[in-house]
Design a protein around this motif. Structure first.
Motif, PDB file in Angstrom:
ATOM      1  N   ARG A   1      58.365   4.733  31.563  1.00 23.47           N
ATOM      2  CA  ARG A   1      57.953   3.414  32.047  1.00 23.47           C
ATOM      3  C   ARG A   1      58.862   3.063  33.219  1.00 23.47           C
TER       4      ARG A   1
ATOM      5  N   GLU B   1      55.451  -5.527  38.706  1.00 24.70           N
ATOM      6  CA  GLU B   1      54.565  -4.893  37.724  1.00 24.70           C
ATOM      7  C   GLU B   1      55.267  -3.692  37.065  1.00 24.70           C
ATOM      8  N   GLU B   2      54.966  -3.452  35.804  1.00 19.61           N
ATOM      9  CA  GLU B   2      55.445  -2.262  35.112  1.00 19.61           C
ATOM     10  C   GLU B   2      54.406  -1.155  35.224  1.00 19.61           C
TER      11      GLU B   2
ATOM     12  N   SER C   1      60.026   0.012  35.492  1.00 18.00           N
ATOM     13  CA  SER C   1      59.986  -1.448  35.504  1.00 18.00           C
ATOM     14  C   SER C   1      60.987  -1.973  36.526  1.00 18.00           C
TER      15      SER C   1
ATOM     16  N   THR D   1      48.776   2.157  34.102  1.00 15.76           N
ATOM     17  CA  THR D   1      49.062   3.463  33.537  1.00 15.76           C
ATOM     18  C   THR D   1      48.543   4.528  34.482  1.00 15.76           C
TER      19      THR D   1
ATOM     20  N   MET E   1      50.394  -4.384  33.586  1.00 20.54           N
ATOM     21  CA  MET E   1      50.981  -3.072  33.462  1.00 20.54           C
ATOM     22  C   MET E   1      49.893  -2.046  33.744  1.00 20.54           C
TER      23      MET E   1
END
Length: 77
Positions: A37, A24-25, A39, A3, A1
């Protein structure tokens, strides 16, 4: 993940969507706080290509439509 900041997300949206498409998130932050988020969407397990294929997967009725309608009529439904 991964950011990214909101500014980065705006600038690199296409790249982020490529990452999401790869599984991938991505978390988007504003002023250091997570706000969203992204996803990947789960794909259907068994995609249906046609209505005929869908119907072939359905279990058969134990009674004919005529019998079911007569029973419903007799029961006052």
């Amino acid at each position: 993940m991964s950011t990214v900041t909101l500014a980065e997300a705006k600038t690199h949206l296409s790249h982020l969507l490529d990452q999401v498409e790869a599984g991938e998130e991505v978390v988007i932050t504003r002023r250091g706080q997570p706000i969203a988020r992204i996803s990947p969407i789960e794909k259907p397990k068994h995609p249906v290509k046609s209505l005929a294929e869908f119907r072939s997967r359905m279990p058969g009725w134990r009674k004919s439509s005529t019998e079911l309608l007569r029973e419903m009529h007799d029961e006052g439904l």
